[in-house]
Write an enzyme that holds these catalytic residues in place. Structure first.
Site, PDB file in Angstrom:
ATOM      1  N   CYS A  76       0.812  -1.225   0.000  1.00 24.80           N
ATOM      2  CA  CYS A  76       0.000   0.000   0.000  1.00 24.80           C
ATOM      3  C   CYS A  76       0.841   1.270   0.000  1.00 24.80           C
ATOM      4  O   CYS A  76       0.434   2.275  -0.552  1.00 24.80           O
ATOM      5  CB  CYS A  76      -0.938   0.007   1.206  1.00 24.80           C
ATOM      6  SG  CYS A  76      -2.192  -1.270   1.099  1.00 24.80           S
ATOM      7  N   GLU A  83      -3.899   2.971 -10.266  1.00 28.39           N
ATOM      8  CA  GLU A  83      -2.966   2.294  -9.376  1.00 28.39           C
ATOM      9  C   GLU A  83      -2.453   1.070 -10.126  1.00 28.39           C
ATOM     10  O   GLU A  83      -3.234   0.234 -10.575  1.00 28.39           O
ATOM     11  CB  GLU A  83      -3.639   1.856  -8.084  1.00 28.39           C
ATOM     12  CG  GLU A  83      -2.674   1.132  -7.179  1.00 28.39           C
ATOM     13  CD  GLU A  83      -3.309   0.646  -5.892  1.00 28.39           C
ATOM     14  OE1 GLU A  83      -2.587   0.602  -4.891  1.00 28.39           O
ATOM     15  OE2 GLU A  83      -4.499   0.315  -5.893  1.00 28.39           O
TER      16      GLU A  83
END
Length: 178
Positions: free
Chosen positions: A49, A149
C-alpha cells in the site's frame, strides 16, 4: 471485488482502494536518494500500500533518473524466499497481465519507457508472474500510468519546475496514502 467478496461472506468491509504515493525530489537531494527511491518503488514488487509509485523531479533533480535506473538494474528477480532476491513475483497471472497492459498503454499515450521489466524469465520459475523494475518518464497527468494504481514494480516519473508546482501536482491527484 474486495467489497463484494467480503460482504458476500457476511463480513463488514471498509476498503480504501487505489493509491498513487508520491515523492518530490529536489535538486539538492542527498547522495543515496536514488537507491532509496528504487527500494521504495520496487521492493515487494510494488505490491504494498505504501509503495512509491510516482516521483516528481523538481528542476535539475531529473538528472537523478539514470541513477535510479542503474540501481533498479541491479535488482535480482526470483522467489521471495530465495536468498538475495530483491523483487518477487506478482500475486497472479491476471495481475501480471494488468501491469504489463498499463505499461503498454502508457507508452502508447506518450510515456518514455526508460526501463522495461516486461517479458522477464526467472530461471527455475519460468511460469512465474514476474515483472521486473520498470521506469516510465515523460508522464502527464492524464497518462494511464498516473491515473491508475498499477500495484506492480513500476515507477512513474513526472517533472515540475518549482516546489510549488510539484506540491500542486501531488495535491491534484485524488489517490494517495502518504
Amino acid at each position: 471485488y474486495i467489497h463484494a467478496r467480503g460482504t458476500g461472506n457476511g463480513k463488514r468491509v471498509q476498503a480504501n482502494l487505489g493509491a498513487k504515493n508520491h515523492a518530490v525530489i529536489m535538486p539538492d537531494a542527498p547522495g543515496g536518494a536514488a537507491k532509496a527511491l528504487a527500494g521504495a518503488a520496487f521492493g515487494a514488487a510494488g505490491q504494498r500500500c505504501m509503495a512509491l509509485s510516482a516521483v516528481v523531479f523538481v528542476g535539475e533533480a531529473r538528472n537523478m533518473l539514470p541513477e535510479i535506473i542503474a540501481e533498479a538494474q541491479t535488482y535480482k528477480l526470483g522467489c521471495g524466499f530465495d536468498e538475495g532476491v530483491d523483487v518477487g513475483p506478482l500475486i497472479s497471472k491476471e495481475s501480471q497481465e494488468r501491469v504489463e497492459s498499463i505499461i503498454a498503454q502508457s507508452v502508447d499515450q506518450g510515456a518514455v519507457l526508460e526501463l522495461d521489466g516486461r517479458g522477464v524469465a526467472v530461471n527455475g520459475y519460468e511460469s512465474g508472474n514476474f515483472v521486473g523494475p520498470t521506469v516510465l518518464s515523460n508522464i502527464d497527468r492524464k497518462n494511464i500510468a498516473y491515473t491508475e494504481e498499477i500495484f506492480g514494480p513500476v515507477l512513474v516519473c513526472l517533472e515540475a519546475d518549482t516546489l510549488d508546482e510539484a506540491i500542486e501536482l501531488v495535491n491534484a491527484n485524488p489517490y494517495g496514502n502518504g
